[in-house]
Structure formats: C-alpha cells, structure tokens
Design an enzyme around this catalytic site. Structure first.
Site, mmCIF file in Angstrom:
data_model
loop_
_atom_site.group_PDB
_atom_site.id
_atom_site.type_symbol
_atom_site.label_atom_id
_atom_site.label_comp_id
_atom_site.label_asym_id
_atom_site.label_seq_id
_atom_site.Cartn_x
_atom_site.Cartn_y
_atom_site.Cartn_z
ATOM 1 N N ASN A 67 0.748 -1.243 -0.072
ATOM 2 C CA ASN A 67 0.023 -0.007 0.093
ATOM 3 C C ASN A 67 0.992 1.230 -0.065
ATOM 4 O O ASN A 67 1.986 1.112 0.481
ATOM 5 C CB ASN A 67 -0.877 -0.226 1.310
ATOM 6 N N ILE B 207 -0.475 4.615 0.515
ATOM 7 C CA ILE B 207 -2.022 5.538 0.664
ATOM 8 C C ILE B 207 -1.259 6.950 0.652
ATOM 9 O O ILE B 207 -2.041 7.817 0.420
ATOM 10 C CB ILE B 207 -2.746 5.094 2.054
ATOM 11 N N CYS C 160 7.602 9.009 8.325
ATOM 12 C CA CYS C 160 7.444 10.001 7.451
ATOM 13 C C CYS C 160 8.602 10.571 6.961
ATOM 14 O O CYS C 160 9.518 10.773 7.567
ATOM 15 C CB CYS C 160 6.144 10.916 7.887
ATOM 16 N N LYS D 227 6.315 4.456 16.493
ATOM 17 C CA LYS D 227 6.245 3.542 15.744
ATOM 18 C C LYS D 227 7.430 3.656 15.124
ATOM 19 O O LYS D 227 7.681 4.485 13.931
ATOM 20 C CB LYS D 227 5.055 3.800 15.008
ATOM 21 N N THR E 85 5.410 -0.666 8.105
ATOM 22 C CA THR E 85 5.585 -1.564 6.687
ATOM 23 C C THR E 85 6.870 -1.618 6.353
ATOM 24 O O THR E 85 7.771 -0.705 6.214
ATOM 25 C CB THR E 85 4.581 -1.338 5.780
ATOM 26 N N GLY F 78 2.020 -8.531 10.515
ATOM 27 C CA GLY F 78 1.644 -9.968 10.222
ATOM 28 C C GLY F 78 0.917 -10.909 11.032
ATOM 29 O O GLY F 78 0.686 -12.174 10.968
ATOM 30 N N GLY G 56 -3.300 -5.470 11.916
ATOM 31 C CA GLY G 56 -3.697 -4.529 10.821
ATOM 32 C C GLY G 56 -4.094 -5.254 9.604
ATOM 33 O O GLY G 56 -5.309 -5.034 9.599
#
Length: 307
Positions: free
Chosen positions: A67, A69, A127, A162, A190, A241, A262
């Site tokens: 992904n 997003i 980010c 995170k 991820t 996972g 998730g």
C-alpha cells in the site's frame, strides 16, 4: 476472562490487542464489540489537510499487501471536532497516531491533540523529514531522538514511537527513542517494497513503491521485536503479519507486551476479538495465571543457553 492487563508506558490496557493505525475506523462499530479491544488506535492524522498518494494505492498478492496511501488527512481540527467525540462513547483508551514533516510540527501537533479523551500519542516517524531532504525521521538515531524530545516537551501524554523496519540497525533507533523519552515502541511499520504489473509493464502502485504488510512480513518483524526487546527497557508493541492467536503468542514470547493487528482486519473483522479469546484459552489450557507471564519467555530461554 483471565488477567490480561498490560501497562504501556504509563497507560494501562485491559488486554494487549488493538488495531494498527490506518486499519481501523468508526465503521468497525457496526461489526465488532468495540468495548472488547485493549485500545483504539486512530488513522494517522496530520496538522494540515492532505490528499494522499496517486492511484492505485493498494496491490494485493498471496501472503501480503502493498500500500501507498500517503496519509490522507482532513487535518487535526477536523479530527478533534468530528472523530474524537465518537471514540469517547467507550471506556477504551484512545491512542492518536500523528505524523509531521518537521520536528517542530511534530511538537505542535502533539500539543494540539493533548486533551481530554486522548490516552496516548503514537508518533509515526516513518514519514519524510523535509528538513533532511525527505529522509524518514526513523531511519536515524539523531532525528528519532529529536522528534521524541520535542513531543515530550510539548505533551504530558504517554508516548509510543512507531519505528520503521527499513532502518539498517533498528536497535540503535529503538535505543534513541527510549533515551529521548518514549514510553513504548511499536515495532514496526511496513517494509518498503515494490510490485510490477506484467501486463502494463508499470509499477502496481501509483507512487511506484509502497509498504509491504501481511503474513509474509511476520518472520522479519518477529526478529526485530526480539532484538529490540534485548536493548531497551520499555514495552514493545508488535505490529506485523498478525492474523491469529499463534502469531500473537510468538510475538509475546519474543518480548512484545502488546499487539497491533493490521492487514488481517481487512480480511476478517473479527480477527482482534478472536485473538483476545484465543489468548485467554491458551493461557488457561497451560495453567498460566496471567498473560504477562509469557512476555519474553523465549528470549529468556535463549539468553540462558551457553555460547
């Protein structure tokens, strides 16, 4: 049910199971018992409005999902006025995930979400940092520590950080986050990956690369949880996972105190509830008095073995 309480950096959860940011929203209230969860974790919010990345944003394949997003957001004011009141219907701790493009913006956003009804902040440091040519904050110990210290100076709320699994040595990042004042670590976001459509000869995602999640990443993140648990003294929340009770138990044996589910939420909305009941059944069948007794049991065994 047995005692499943867990303390994560100053916030006590009734059980260790919660959603991962971006995989959970208000619509879940119509399909699950929201009050059974250990915590709510919001989709990552930003100070300003964001449109997100170009389409397509998701690519599925056996064993996982890509992904990209791009953290679309209506902004912090919209969250505070329209979403925060919704979560206050339940007596469940609310963790607000935040993201920003600079150290100062992280601090300001943390200050804005520090209000009644918010139990903790989760800082998404995966980010891009515009002050460092777009390199993610979580890739380096110094920028990780800067963000954590800035948030700590602007908010009294418990702080979870995170981490990104793409760092070359995640243990140094984990240690920097702890030194900066983090109360718990989420391991991890991820994994950067890519897929190509053989019919169009183009990337499967509109932004070329994206984050890999799902069952196939578990062995990698499990290893990182195990390693981070050896170098820090704050709780670790495993994320990567988890699709069934056995996955959750593995992570806890490796040293995780709590769990974030998730991608599995997209496939089966009852996954988190099933894991909560599964953990209770597992412990009762083995005569384990409280769930926290299994945290790090495998790590303790390994450390006791002769070289």
């Amino acid at each position: 049910m047995m005692d499943m309480r867990v303390n994560l950096g100053g916030i006590e959860l009734p059980n260790p199971v919660m959603p991962a940011s971006g995989t959970f929203g208000e619509g879940m209230a119509s399909v699950i018992d929201m009050g059974r969860l250990g915590a709510f974790v919001t989709k990552t919010i930003t100070e300003e409005e964001r449109l997100g990345n170009p389409l397509p944003r998701v690519a599925e394949f056996p064993g996982g999902m890509l992904n990209s997003i791009g953290i679309p957001s209506r902004g912090v004011e919209h969250f505070l006025h329209h979403h925060l009141p919704f979560y206050q219907q339940w007596d469940v701790p609310l963790v607000v995930s935040i993201s920003a493009s600079s150290v100062e913006n992280f601090g300001r956003l943390a200050e804005q979400v520090t209000r009644s009804g918010v139990a903790a902040i989760e800082a998404n440091i995966s980010c891009p940092n515009l002050e460092q040519d777009g390199k993610a904050f979580g890739m380096y110990p110094d920028t990780t520590m800067q963000v954590v210290k800035e948030i700590r100076s602007r908010s009294h709320l418990p702080l979870w950080v995170k981490l990104t699994p793409n760092a070359s040595d995640l243990t140094t990042i984990a240690y920097a986050a702890e030194e900066g004042g983090a109360g718990a670590l989420v391991v991890a976001n991820t994994i950067l990956a890519m897929s190509i459509n053989i019919h169009t000869f183009r990337p499967s995602l509109g932004s070329t690369m994206g984050g890999l999640s799902g069952p196939m990443v578990k062995p990698i993140i499990l290893r990182q949880v195990y390693q981070c648990a050896q170098c820090v003294n704050i709780p670790i929340i495993a994320c990567g996972g988890i699709t069934e009770t056995a996955d959750a138990i593995e992570y806890m044996l490796a040293g995780a105190s709590a769990l974030q589910v998730g991608t599995a939420n997209f496939l089966n909305t009852s996954t988190m509830s099933d894991i909560i009941f599964g953990l209770d059944k597992f412990c009762k069948n083995r005569g384990i008095q409280q769930l926290s007794d299994i945290i790090g049991a495998c790590r303790q065994y390994c450390e006791a073995q002769p070289d």
